[in-house]
Scaffold this active site. Structure first.
Site, PDB file in Angstrom:
ATOM      1  N   HIS A  17      39.552  29.912  41.030  1.00 36.91           N
ATOM      2  CA  HIS A  17      39.006  31.200  41.480  1.00 36.91           C
ATOM      3  C   HIS A  17      37.475  31.170  41.497  1.00 36.91           C
ATOM      4  O   HIS A  17      36.843  31.649  42.446  1.00 36.91           O
ATOM      5  CB  HIS A  17      39.429  32.328  40.532  1.00 36.91           C
ATOM      6  CG  HIS A  17      40.899  32.612  40.480  1.00 36.91           C
ATOM      7  ND1 HIS A  17      41.578  32.757  39.292  1.00 36.91           N
ATOM      8  CD2 HIS A  17      41.815  32.795  41.463  1.00 36.91           C
ATOM      9  CE1 HIS A  17      42.840  33.025  39.536  1.00 36.91           C
ATOM     10  NE2 HIS A  17      43.023  33.048  40.851  1.00 36.91           N
ATOM     11  N   LYS A  41      54.574  39.798  41.069  1.00 38.72           N
ATOM     12  CA  LYS A  41      54.388  39.024  39.832  1.00 38.72           C
ATOM     13  C   LYS A  41      54.627  39.927  38.631  1.00 38.72           C
ATOM     14  O   LYS A  41      54.146  41.064  38.609  1.00 38.72           O
ATOM     15  CB  LYS A  41      52.966  38.467  39.774  1.00 38.72           C
ATOM     16  CG  LYS A  41      52.716  37.403  40.822  1.00 38.72           C
ATOM     17  CD  LYS A  41      51.343  36.805  40.676  1.00 38.72           C
ATOM     18  CE  LYS A  41      51.124  35.728  41.740  1.00 38.72           C
ATOM     19  NZ  LYS A  41      49.734  35.259  41.776  1.00 38.72           N
ATOM     20  N   ARG A  91      44.867  26.590  48.247  1.00 38.22           N
ATOM     21  CA  ARG A  91      45.037  25.326  47.520  1.00 38.22           C
ATOM     22  C   ARG A  91      46.003  24.403  48.244  1.00 38.22           C
ATOM     23  O   ARG A  91      45.806  23.195  48.305  1.00 38.22           O
ATOM     24  CB  ARG A  91      45.605  25.581  46.115  1.00 38.22           C
ATOM     25  CG  ARG A  91      44.707  26.294  45.166  1.00 38.22           C
ATOM     26  CD  ARG A  91      45.453  26.758  43.949  1.00 38.22           C
ATOM     27  NE  ARG A  91      46.529  27.669  44.323  1.00 38.22           N
ATOM     28  CZ  ARG A  91      47.243  28.393  43.471  1.00 38.22           C
ATOM     29  NH1 ARG A  91      47.029  28.293  42.177  1.00 38.22           N
ATOM     30  NH2 ARG A  91      48.186  29.202  43.905  1.00 38.22           N
ATOM     31  N   SER A 128      47.135  30.274  37.643  1.00 37.15           N
ATOM     32  CA  SER A 128      47.174  31.212  36.506  1.00 37.15           C
ATOM     33  C   SER A 128      48.520  31.146  35.796  1.00 37.15           C
ATOM     34  O   SER A 128      48.593  31.243  34.568  1.00 37.15           O
ATOM     35  CB  SER A 128      46.923  32.641  36.995  1.00 37.15           C
ATOM     36  OG  SER A 128      45.621  32.776  37.497  1.00 37.15           O
TER      37      SER A 128
HETATM   38  O1  PNS Z   1      46.217  36.522  42.794  1.00 37.41           O
HETATM   39  P1  PNS Z   1      47.373  37.015  43.616  1.00 37.41           P
HETATM   40  O2  PNS Z   1      48.499  37.502  42.719  1.00 37.41           O
HETATM   41  O3  PNS Z   1      47.856  36.019  44.621  1.00 37.41           O
HETATM   42  O4  PNS Z   1      46.821  38.283  44.424  1.00 37.41           O
HETATM   43  C1  PNS Z   1      47.688  39.027  45.256  1.00 37.41           C
HETATM   44  C2  PNS Z   1      47.033  40.359  45.616  1.00 37.41           C
HETATM   45  C3  PNS Z   1      46.732  41.165  44.344  1.00 37.41           C
HETATM   46  C4  PNS Z   1      45.737  40.099  46.367  1.00 37.41           C
HETATM   47  C5  PNS Z   1      48.044  41.116  46.525  1.00 37.41           C
HETATM   48  O5  PNS Z   1      49.247  41.324  45.845  1.00 37.41           O
HETATM   49  C6  PNS Z   1      47.472  42.439  46.977  1.00 37.41           C
HETATM   50  O6  PNS Z   1      46.722  42.476  47.936  1.00 37.41           O
HETATM   51  N1  PNS Z   1      47.834  43.517  46.235  1.00 37.41           N
HETATM   52  C7  PNS Z   1      47.342  44.844  46.523  1.00 37.41           C
HETATM   53  C8  PNS Z   1      48.438  45.652  47.264  1.00 37.41           C
HETATM   54  C9  PNS Z   1      48.402  45.357  48.760  1.00 37.41           C
HETATM   55  O7  PNS Z   1      47.375  45.424  49.399  1.00 37.41           O
HETATM   56  N2  PNS Z   1      49.599  45.024  49.296  1.00 37.41           N
HETATM   57  C10 PNS Z   1      49.755  44.702  50.706  1.00 37.41           C
HETATM   58  C11 PNS Z   1      49.606  43.200  50.920  1.00 37.41           C
HETATM   59  S1  PNS Z   1      49.755  42.729  52.608  1.00 37.41           S
END
Ligand code: PNS
Length: 159
Positions: A17, A41, A91, A128
């Site tokens: 990150h 998650k 990645r 993570s």
């Molecule tokens: O580190 P991660 O878990 O891959 O991050 C994923 C994250 C938090 C960026 C994604 O789940 C997200 O954007 N969550 C906010 C809710 C949202 O916007 N959902 C629509 C996604 S298209």
């Protein structure tokens, strides 16, 4: 100089990150690291406040970076800070498949674009989930996270 939003769970933030944050800061100038919830998650080891605290400390030496928690959609967070775009790190080919679907969705619903930053080859294994797993079993995560994160994980295990 532009502002971009780098959203993620950051549970916890790690060297992969931080590489993306540093690249985005160099490319765009200002990076808002958005600590968010990923509905796919399970909640991890650290609270949102703790994830923000350690992400702030981990990013402190990279100029142009702020860290905030956001609820709701990444596109709303991006618009609330007037971000030019969302930035995501890649990645693996597997990351690309997931990220491409999110990027298309975010553009379709709100016109918010996503720019991908490839991680350094030496960091492609860092995740993570594995860091949490290794820390939970008392293993050494110091090659994958800064000391502030290793300390927070160790403290979470003791409590
Ligand atoms: O580190 P991660 O878990 O891959 O991050 C994923 C994250 C938090 C960026 C994604 O789940 C997200 O954007 N969550 C906010 C809710 C949202 O916007 N959902 C629509 C996604 S298209």
């Amino acid at each position: 100089m532009s502002t971009v939003l780098y959203p993620g769970s950051f549970d916890p933030i790690h060297f992969g990150h931080l590489d993306v944050v540093a690249q985005a800061a160099e490319l765009f100038g200002n990076v808002v690291v958005a600590v968010m919830h990923n509905p796919d998650k399970p909640s991890g080891t650290l609270s949102t406040d703790e994830r923000v605290r350690i992400a702030r400390e981990a990013c402190a030496s990279i100029s142009g970076v702020t860290v905030q928690a956001f609820a709701g959609l990444a596109v709303d967070a991006a618009q609330s800070v007037n971000a030019l775009c969302i930035v995501k790190g890649l990645r693996t080919p597997g990351d690309f498949e997931v990220e491409q679907q999110m990027a298309h969705t975010n553009f379709a619903v709100a016109g918010v674009r996503t720019v991908y930053v490839p991680c350094q080859p030496g960091l492609s294994h860092v995740s993570s989930r594995f860091i949490r797993d290794i820390a939970a079993h008392g293993g050494d995560v110091s090659s994958m996270v800064p000391p502030v994160v290793a300390a927070a994980l160790a403290s979470a295990q003791r409590s």
